[in-house]
Structure formats: structure tokens, C-alpha cells
Motif scaffolding. Structure first.
Motif, short mmCIF file in Angstrom:
data_model
loop_
_atom_site.label_atom_id
_atom_site.label_comp_id
_atom_site.label_asym_id
_atom_site.label_seq_id
_atom_site.Cartn_x
_atom_site.Cartn_y
_atom_site.Cartn_z
N LEU A 31 30.42 -12.81 61.84
CA LEU A 31 31.51 -12.26 62.64
C LEU A 31 32.87 -12.71 62.11
CD1 LEU A 31 30.30 -12.44 66.36
CD2 LEU A 31 30.54 -10.43 64.91
N ASP A 32 32.97 -13.98 61.72
CA ASP A 32 34.23 -14.48 61.17
C ASP A 32 34.59 -13.75 59.88
OD1 ASP A 32 34.43 -16.28 63.24
OD2 ASP A 32 33.54 -17.95 62.11
N MET A 33 33.60 -13.59 59.00
CA MET A 33 33.85 -12.90 57.74
C MET A 33 34.15 -11.42 57.98
SD MET A 33 33.70 -15.17 55.39
CE MET A 33 33.57 -14.15 53.93
N TRP A 34 33.47 -10.83 58.96
CA TRP A 34 33.70 -9.41 59.28
C TRP A 34 35.12 -9.19 59.77
CZ3 TRP A 34 34.99 -6.32 63.42
CH2 TRP A 34 34.67 -4.96 63.33
N SER A 97 39.91 5.27 59.08
CA SER A 97 39.41 6.49 58.46
C SER A 97 37.91 6.38 58.19
CB SER A 97 40.15 6.74 57.15
OG SER A 97 39.79 5.76 56.19
N SER A 98 37.33 7.48 57.75
CA SER A 98 35.90 7.48 57.41
C SER A 98 35.63 6.54 56.23
CB SER A 98 35.44 8.90 57.07
OG SER A 98 36.22 9.44 56.02
N VAL A 99 36.58 6.44 55.30
CA VAL A 99 36.43 5.51 54.17
C VAL A 99 36.43 4.08 54.68
CG1 VAL A 99 37.49 4.68 52.04
CG2 VAL A 99 37.48 7.12 52.56
N ASP A 100 37.32 3.78 55.63
CA ASP A 100 37.35 2.44 56.21
C ASP A 100 36.01 2.08 56.84
OD1 ASP A 100 40.03 2.22 55.52
OD2 ASP A 100 40.71 3.03 57.44
N ILE A 101 35.47 3.01 57.61
CA ILE A 101 34.21 2.76 58.32
C ILE A 101 33.06 2.61 57.34
CG2 ILE A 101 32.57 3.80 59.93
CD1 ILE A 101 34.95 4.97 61.43
N LEU A 102 33.08 3.38 56.27
CA LEU A 102 32.04 3.25 55.24
C LEU A 102 32.10 1.87 54.59
CD1 LEU A 102 29.79 4.66 53.65
CD2 LEU A 102 31.55 5.44 52.04
N ARG A 103 33.30 1.39 54.33
CA ARG A 103 33.45 0.07 53.71
C ARG A 103 32.99 -1.03 54.66
NH1 ARG A 103 39.41 -0.35 51.39
NH2 ARG A 103 38.57 -2.32 50.60
N HIS A 106 29.20 -1.07 54.50
CA HIS A 106 28.74 -1.69 53.26
C HIS A 106 28.92 -3.21 53.30
CE1 HIS A 106 27.44 1.43 50.46
NE2 HIS A 106 28.31 2.24 51.06
N PHE A 107 29.98 -3.65 53.94
CA PHE A 107 30.18 -5.09 54.07
C PHE A 107 29.03 -5.73 54.85
CE2 PHE A 107 31.62 -8.76 56.54
CZ PHE A 107 32.07 -9.59 55.53
N PHE A 108 28.59 -5.05 55.91
CA PHE A 108 27.45 -5.52 56.69
C PHE A 108 26.22 -5.72 55.78
CE2 PHE A 108 23.48 -3.80 58.44
CZ PHE A 108 23.15 -4.80 59.34
N CYS A 139 18.41 -1.07 58.90
CA CYS A 139 19.61 -1.32 59.72
C CYS A 139 20.86 -0.71 59.09
CB CYS A 139 19.81 -2.82 59.92
SG CYS A 139 18.60 -3.59 61.01
N PHE A 140 20.95 -0.84 57.77
CA PHE A 140 22.09 -0.27 57.05
C PHE A 140 22.14 1.25 57.23
CE2 PHE A 140 23.67 1.38 52.84
CZ PHE A 140 25.01 1.19 53.12
N TYR A 141 20.98 1.87 57.09
CA TYR A 141 20.90 3.32 57.28
C TYR A 141 21.28 3.69 58.72
CZ TYR A 141 18.68 7.80 58.27
OH TYR A 141 18.43 9.08 58.69
#
Length: 673
Positions: A31-34, A97-103, A106-108, A139-141
Motif C-alpha cells: 500500500l505504501d509503495m502503491w 486516464s485509461s493509461v494511468d489505470i493500466l500502469r 501493472h504495478f500491482f 488476479c492481474f487479469y
């Protein structure tokens, strides 16, 4: 790996307990890193401000709930893929944006993949490693699907509302409230207002929806109302800027925006964080309004797709307004009062008055325009611009049939008194478009035994109907022998195009053109003369509306208008009063003596525009000279150029210009007096 098989991944209880311990060990770190990743690495749209501590706390809370649920294999069967993700909802409504959410997704995956890789070093953990690796991929999917499904769902609802057309019959007031209710129900929208511009430049609250919409909200005093004319703090308000510049305006933080801080206490109490102001106007009409949406999140309306949504809403409201523009009201009427007016109108409140239309050639009353009024039990009159906007399309049709029936009854009553007068009745475009409109007219003509030539139908506004459709509708009416008038000639280029393409019989020159006559009589005469000549060249009758001064009437006679209508000739009056007016009222024929400097100016201007010599051979017969003599007025300079006009010669045009320059200030003073 398919989602429905995930519940079997942790079939062994020892694997499940190991996974739970594994998640507990690293979850706070995640959570901290996120949060750090969101603050530092996510690209923010232009115009977004830094994320506040309140929003960060909300993000962390939503993220904790979302990822706890996502990483818990025991709830796999209970998950519903159709439910919206609360974290994704917050992100998309906070301007990501959708790009932000995709990133973010991927971070997860990268974080937990690195942690799981630590298990490879322990051979005893190999089977467990394979199990959790498969689960992480799943989970990623699932995370991506949930995020993007939520994002698309929210956008779809916004744009569906922006383009959705309600086919239910509604008045303009009902339509606005219904649309506002739907806008206020959109995700993240806390409250919605419609504010209306009054004559003082203040923006008044007219409609509201959403939070507190059913509760009484204390109205602010005029000192804090947004004002488009004010350069001080109230002029900096979001809605004032939107209307003044006719530009969609948003703010990421409503509570701290200049011009809104006087509302900050209430905004904080009501949970209004961001705001979007959408100005709406009808062409260049001064009567404007603004739609205001208040959001629950910072930066809610700063994304490009939100701007696009606002533009679609603006277009929708303006197109709808154009359909109702013939009944647009500047007055704010409460729903209860609106229902009262509508019920009274169709019981015994409808009263017809008439305004004579007078021939400029004979001075006789050629027609009477019949106008609807609503009379309250206490005798008060309610004008059409207050009650027409309250009517549904079906009620507009009913009102037309009622007024047409009374018009024909009036014609028969006048015939019994040996008066032969034609009538004009207003016709709304929505009624013209009704498939039975021509049938209603035909049946009433037959019932009352009225000649169709005695009836003129005046179209209130025509821009809301396509020309090819309108032509077919016109032909149905004209086949009955009824005349059709256009009432807005001169109000725009489009009205002149319609005149050349559609089979009108009568054109009425917009009275707005005469408003400049007092200040700029020469240029106004030029425009009016051009329109009058255009009408005559097309074989149309030309009626000039808004004649309020004798000088203007004389000018219209000189410019060869067919008929005139206005307060100088007669105000709207009862049908009984019209009988006496028709019998007794006449004006001088067009070539009679003039009585005003404005009439004299019109004569000289006509000579100037046509560049032809004066036709009067004797100075003693000159109408301008007789006017000067009759008022006992002698001016050496005036007599000089006037006498020179009658001699003609090469200096004729020069003397005409002298006459214009001499008469102009006298005419302006006369009109202003």
C-alpha cells in the motif's frame, strides 16, 4: 487461466494459511509503495492540481479494500464480474486516464511477482510458488477487467445521458428538470443546478437536482450572487465566467477557487468538491442559462472525455431550446404555479385580444392579429411568454385549435356588423408538423363557413423544421387557400433563404430592426427598404412590425411598405374595442402631407438611394416645403438645398447629401423626444 477455476487453487489448507501469512507480511508495504507510485509516477491531465490529503486518504482506503478482496482466494466464487470496482470508479472520476489505470494494474502485478520470486530460493516452497504464481496471473487479469469495465461503464453512462432523447411529451420546464435529475444521478455528481441570467446580470437559481434537491436551501442575497457584469469577486465566479465568455469552465477544487470562496463553507458541508459550468444560449439571444454540476471528487471534470461530455450536453440543450424558442420564457415559474396556469388556460382563462394591421396605402384596417392571453380570476393578465413554455406539444395543438375556433367565430361576428376584416393567427412549428394540422383547419373553415382567404397563419419560428418537410406541410395548408406568413424576416440570413425557397404569402419584418431607428435612422432605412423591395420583387405582402412613432410610420409609407403594425397605430385590444377602431380609425394615404422631420428624411433618403431627380416640378407643391411652412419653421440653409433639389442639374446629388446631413439631427431628436 480462467477465473471460474480459481477456487480450486488453494485446495490444501496449509497452502491457504501460507498465502494469508505471505500477504499479511507484505500488504502494508504494498500500500505504501502503491500510494507513492500514484503520487509520483502517474501522468496527470493538464489542469489537474496536486492531490489533497483527503483524496489520498480516500485512495488508500479504497485501494486497501480493493486489493484485500482481490488477493483473497476464499471469496473467489462470490465475486461478481459485473460489479463496478470502487477503486477504479474513484480513479476515473478523479481525472485518471485509461493509461494511468493500466500502469496502476501493472504495478500491482510487478510488486507481487517480485515478492513471490523470493519463494524460489526455498525448495520446500516450490509447489506453493507454482500455486501462487498462477493465482497472481489470475488476479492481474481480474484486476484489469474490473478496472476497464468500470471505466467504460462510467463513461458510457455519462455519454448515454448526454445523447439520450426522452420521447415523452414534456413542456420546456419539465424537460429541463427531467434532464437535470438524470445529470445529478451520474456517478460522482453530488448536486446539479440550472441558473438563469436576469436583467441585472445576476445568475439566479432556477432548478436544482441531486443532494438536498427536496430540501429548502437558503437563497443567497444579491451581494454574493454571481454577476457577469461585475469585475469584483462575484464576477469571478465559475458560472459568471462561463456565461460571460460562452465557454465551458471547470474547477478541480470548487471550495478554494476565486469567486467561489464565499460558498466554501456550504460547499464543504454539502460535499461539493469540484464543479463544471456549461453555458447554454439560443443563437445570440441575450436570454441565457448555465448548467452547473458539482462533483464529489477533486479534478472530476478535468479529463478530456469530461470536456467532450460537457460539449455534447451543451449541444443537446441548445438544440432542444431551439425547438422551444417560440415559447421561451425569461420568468422562473414554480411547478405548482405552472400546473395552475395550464389548468386555467383550458377551462375558462383563455382570452383573445387583437392588434390591427393597417394598410399604408389606404389607411384601412386590413387584418387583425389575434393573440392569446391568460386571465386570472383577479383580472390579472398573463402574457404568452409566461404560459406557453409550460405547455406540452399536445397542449400547444389544443391551444391552436381553440384560438383558431375563436378567430373564426370573431370573423362571423364582424360580418354580422358589415365589417370585412381578415385575421392572422399564430401557429407554432410543432403544431404545423402534426399530421392532422391541415385537417383541423379544413374542418373549422367548413364548420364556420369561412373563406380560407380570410385566414393567415403566422409561423412563430421555422428553423426547427427541415425545409423539405416544411414545404410539404405548407402545401397542405396552401391547398386549402389559407395564407402563410413568416414573422422573422431580417432576423438572420437563414430567414431570407427560407423566404426564397418556401411558399410564403406574407412577410413580417422583424420589429427588432426598428429598435435602432431612433439612433441610426439612415442605416436602418437602408436595411428596411432593401427587405421591403425584396418582398415586393417576390410578390409578397410586406408588413412592418414595431411601428411606435408617427415619424416611423411616415417613413414606412415613403419606403412603400404594404402594411404596418405597432403601438403607434394600436395596442392589442379587446375584440369589442376593435370594432370601434375599425369603423373610426384611418391614416393618411402614403402621398399625403408629412408631419415629421423623420418623414422628410425618408423622402430625401429615397432620392439619395435611387439617385433620381425629384419628380415635383413646383417648389410650392413640395411636401417637405409644406411641412416647414405648416410648422412655421424657416431656415435659410434648408431652403437653399431644398430649392436646389427642384432645379435638378449636376449638383442634384450633392444637394441631396446636404439635405440628409441637415435633417438627420432633427429627426433623431424628434424620435428621442
Amino acid at each position: 487461466m480462467k477465473y471460474q477455476n480459481s477456487s480450486n487453487i488453494f485446495a490444501y489448507s496449509d497452502f491457504l494459511s501460507k498465502w494469508q501469512l505471505f500477504i499479511q507480511r507484505y500488504f502494508d508495504e504494498y500500500l505504501d509503495m502503491w500510494m507513492l507510485h500514484v503520487k509520483q509516477n502517474i501522468l496527470l491531465p493538464a489542469g489537474r492540481q496536486a492531490i489533497s490529503s483527503d483524496t489520498l486518504d480516500l485512495l488508500r482506503s479504497r485501494a486497501a479494500s480493493h486489493y484485500t478482496h482481490l488477493l483473497n482466494p476464499t471469496v473467489g466464487k462470490e465475486r461478481d464480474g459485473n460489479n463496478e470496482c470502487s477503486l477504479a470508479s474513484l480513479l476515473i472520476l478523479s481525472g485518471y486516464s485509461s493509461v494511468d489505470i493500466l500502469r496502476i494494474s501493472h504495478f500491482f502485478y510487478r510488486f507481487w511477482e517480485e515478492k513471490i520470486d523470493l519463494l524460489v530460493a526455498d525448495i520446500d516452497q516450490h509447489d506453493f510458488y507454482k500455486t501462487v504464481s498462477s493465482f497472481l496471473e489470475m488476479c492481474f487479469y481480474e484486476d484489469q477487467v474490473a478496472m476497464f469495465r468500470t471505466m467504460e461503464s462510467i463513461k458510457d453512462r455519462y455519454f448515454q445521458q448526454a445523447i439520450l432523447k426522452n420521447k415523452k411529451p414534456m413542456t420546456w420546464l419539465e424537460w429541463r428538470q427531467d434532464e437535470l435529475d438524470h445529470l445529478a444521478s451520474l456517478s460522482g455528481v453530488r448536486m446539479a443546478f440550472v441558473m438563469r441570467l436576469n436583467e441585472e446580470g445576476e445568475l439566479m437559481f432556477e432548478l436544482r437536482a441531486g443532494y438536498l434537491s427536496t430540501e429548502s436551501i437558503e437563497e443567497p442575497n444579491s451581494e454574493v450572487l454571481p454577476n457577469v457584469k461585475n469585475s469584483m469577486i462575484t464576477g469571478q465566479a465559475l458560472v459568471a465566467q462561463a456565461l460571460r465568455d460562452y465557454q465551458i469552465v471547470s474547477t478541480p477544487d470548487f471550495q478554494t477557487r476565486p469567486g467561489s470562496r464565499i460558498w466554501s463553507e456550504k460547499a464543504k458541508r454539502w460535499g461539493l468538491v469540484s464543479a463544471l459550468a456549461i453555458p447554454v444560449r439560443l443563437n445570440t439571444n441575450a436570454d441565457r442559462l448555465v448548467i452547473v454540476l458539482f462533483g464529489m471528487y477533486e479534478n472530476q471534470f478535468e479529463s478530456p472525455w469530461m470536456t467532450e461530455f460537457a460539449e455534447v450536453v451543451q449541444t443537446k440543450w441548445e438544440e432542444k431550446w431551439s425547438q422551444y424558442q417560440y415559447v421561451t420564457s425569461k420568468f422562473v415559474i414554480e411547478p405548482v404555479q405552472a400546473d395552475y396556469y395550464r389548468n386555467l388556460l383550458f377551462t375558462d382563462g383563455l382570452v383573445m385580444v387583437g392588434q390591427p394591421i393597417v394598410s399604408c396605402q389606404t389607411g384601412r384596417v386590413e387584418k387583425v392579429e389575434l393573440l392569446a392571453r391568460l386571465q386570472l380570476p383577479d383580472g390579472q393578465w398573463i402574457m404568452p411568454n409566461r404560459f406557453l413554455p409550460l405547455l406540452t406539444n399536445e397542449e400547444m395543438d389544443k391551444l391552436f385549435q381553440m384560438t383558431l375556433d375563436r378567430a373564426m367565430t370573431t370573423i362571423k361576428a364582424w360580418e354580422k356588423e358589415s365589417l370585412s376584416v381578415n385575421v392572422t393567427v399564430n401557429l407554432a412549428p410543432i403544431t404545423l408538423a402534426h399530421p392532422n394540422c391541415s385537417l383541423w383547419i379544413e374542418e373549422l373553415l367548413r364548420y364556420h363557413r369561412i373563406s380560407a382567404q380570410q385566414l393567415t397563419l403566422e409561423l412563430l419560428e421555422t428553423q426547427s423544421i427541415q425545409e423539405d418537410v416544411m414545404e410539404l406541410l405548407f402545401l397542405k395548408i396552401k391547398n386549402l387557400g389559407v395564407k402563410v406568413a413568416i414573422d422573422d424576416l431580417g432576423s438572420g440570413y437563414s430567414s431570407i433563404l427560407r423566404l426564397s425557397r418556401l411558399p410564403f404569402d406574407v412577410i413580417k419584418i422583424d420589429q427588432k430592426l426598428l429598435r435602432d431607428f431612433r439612433e441610426h435612422p439612415i442605416s436602418t432605412m437602408g436595411l428596411l427598404y432593401g427587405l421591403i423591395q425584396l418582398g415586393h420583387s417576390l410578390g409578397k405582402e410586406v408588413v412592418v412590425e414595431g411601428v411606435e412613432y408617427l415619424g416611423v410610420l411616415e417613413a414606412m409609407k415613403v419606403l412603400n411598405a404594404t402594411m404596418c403594425q405597432g403601438y403607434y397605430l394600436a395596442r392589442p385590444m379587446s375584440l369589442t374595442e376593435i370594432t370601434g377602431y375599425i369603423r373610426n380609425r384611418e391614416i393618411e394615404p402614403w402621398d399625403a402631407e408629412i408631419h415629421t422631420f423623420t418623414g422628410a428624411l425618408a423622402i430625401v433618403w429615397l432620392l439619395y438611394s435611387q439617385k433620381t431627380h425629384i419628380t415635383v416640378t413646383a417648389f410650392e407643391d413640395c411636401r417637405i416645403a409644406k411641412f416647414f411652412e405648416r410648422i412655421g419653421w424657416y431656415h435659410e440653409e434648408a431652403m437653399g438645398w431644398l430649392q436646389a433639389l427642384h432645379h435638378g442639374g449636376e449638383s442634384f446629388q450633392e444637394n441631396v447629401e446636404k439635405g440628409l446631413a441637415f435633417l438627420l439631427p432633427y429627426a433623431v431628436n424628434e424620435l428621442k423626444g
